[in-house]
Design a protein around this motif. Sequence first.
Motif, PDB file in Angstrom:
ATOM      1  N   LEU A   1     -10.964   3.436  -2.271  1.00 37.39           N
ATOM      2  CA  LEU A   1     -11.664   2.933  -1.168  1.00 37.39           C
ATOM      3  C   LEU A   1     -12.887   3.432  -0.874  1.00 37.39           C
ATOM      4  CD1 LEU A   1      -8.298   4.331   0.881  1.00 37.39           C
ATOM      5  CD2 LEU A   1      -8.919   2.261   1.330  1.00 37.39           C
TER       6      LEU A   1
ATOM      7  N   ALA B   1       1.164  -0.171  -3.322  1.00 37.65           N
ATOM      8  CA  ALA B   1       0.164  -0.943  -3.689  1.00 37.65           C
ATOM      9  C   ALA B   1      -0.966  -1.723  -3.903  1.00 37.65           C
ATOM     10  CB  ALA B   1      -0.349   0.760  -4.121  1.00 37.65           C
TER      11      ALA B   1
ATOM     12  N   ARG C   1      -2.584   9.807  -5.909  1.00 44.27           N
ATOM     13  CA  ARG C   1      -4.161  10.034  -5.167  1.00 44.27           C
ATOM     14  C   ARG C   1      -5.556  10.139  -4.906  1.00 44.27           C
ATOM     15  NH1 ARG C   1      -2.668  15.058  -3.711  1.00 44.27           N
ATOM     16  NH2 ARG C   1      -4.400  15.864  -5.162  1.00 44.27           N
TER      17      ARG C   1
ATOM     18  N   GLY D   1      -6.196   6.526  -5.442  1.00 48.45           N
ATOM     19  CA  GLY D   1      -6.791   5.545  -3.840  1.00 48.45           C
ATOM     20  C   GLY D   1      -8.248   5.843  -3.316  1.00 48.45           C
ATOM     21  N   ASN D   2      -8.092   7.373  -3.458  1.00 44.25           N
ATOM     22  CA  ASN D   2      -9.603   7.430  -3.117  1.00 44.25           C
ATOM     23  C   ASN D   2     -10.616   7.409  -3.906  1.00 44.25           C
ATOM     24  OD1 ASN D   2      -8.887   9.365  -1.177  1.00 44.25           O
ATOM     25  ND2 ASN D   2      -8.642  11.114  -2.795  1.00 44.25           N
TER      26      ASN D   2
ATOM     27  N   THR E   1      -7.174   0.662   4.288  1.00 45.89           N
ATOM     28  CA  THR E   1      -6.685   1.554   4.506  1.00 45.89           C
ATOM     29  C   THR E   1      -5.384   1.475   3.259  1.00 45.89           C
ATOM     30  OG1 THR E   1      -5.004  -0.972   5.213  1.00 45.89           O
ATOM     31  CG2 THR E   1      -6.700   0.814   7.280  1.00 45.89           C
ATOM     32  N   ARG E   2      -5.360   2.675   3.000  1.00 44.85           N
ATOM     33  CA  ARG E   2      -4.180   3.071   2.597  1.00 44.85           C
ATOM     34  C   ARG E   2      -3.349   2.240   2.165  1.00 44.85           C
ATOM     35  NH1 ARG E   2      -5.888   7.584  -0.535  1.00 44.85           N
ATOM     36  NH2 ARG E   2      -7.103   8.714   0.731  1.00 44.85           N
TER      37      ARG E   2
END
Length: 227
Positions: free
Chosen positions: A93, A153, A86, A89-90, A218-219
């Motif tokens: 992005l 991912a 998580r 990913g943050n 986008t994730r």
Amino acid sequence: MTSPPAPRIAERPAPRRRQADRSADTRRRLLDATVTCLARHGYQGATLAMIVAEAGVSRGAQVHHFGSRQQLMLEAAEDLFRQVYRDLGNVLLALPDPGGRLKQTVTGAWDQLFSGERFLAYQALLTASHQDTELAAALATLLVRVRMQYEPAVDHYFAAAPGAVVKPRTVFVQLACFLHGLAAQSHLAPDPALLRYQLEAYAQLMGSQLRVRKNVSTRPPRAGPLA
């Protein structure tokens, strides 16, 4: 003639904290305490009594949420990977320039997992698994689930560069091995800046095999229980 005093409105007691919130808080404290104790004391040294004391909860609370020490250890490891996924990913992005994602993936993975307490906790479990076949089997299953989560991912953010000789997913397996080896001896490095240089140099090497997908904001798709 004076008017009678206005009736006092009874003060409502503050709403009691919901049981679900208290339960989630206890679990969170136990998981965090497990990672801390593993990092500080290793697998054998991270006893249940020590974890309970670090978490500030009762032994009964630990038994209620986690039936055994190994269950607590493994759920802490899974939670650790979930947080890293998580957080990384943050980081990706949030980058205004997608062109910086490859370098930021390397340095972000280092910062989120390999440079501190999280890695020490994972390394303690990994070392113990060499003598504990049950722990080894459980960790192997967990790592398969982690790989199933990370591979989509990789495909979401990256593609093979022109002339690449290995697939993007293979590049990231090699990245994990590189980071693990670097982290295992980082406490011996005389200059932290040298570690950062090695990270950036490895990102350049990866750039010969990968390209960043453009216009990805986008994730990645959910692909397993770690999401």
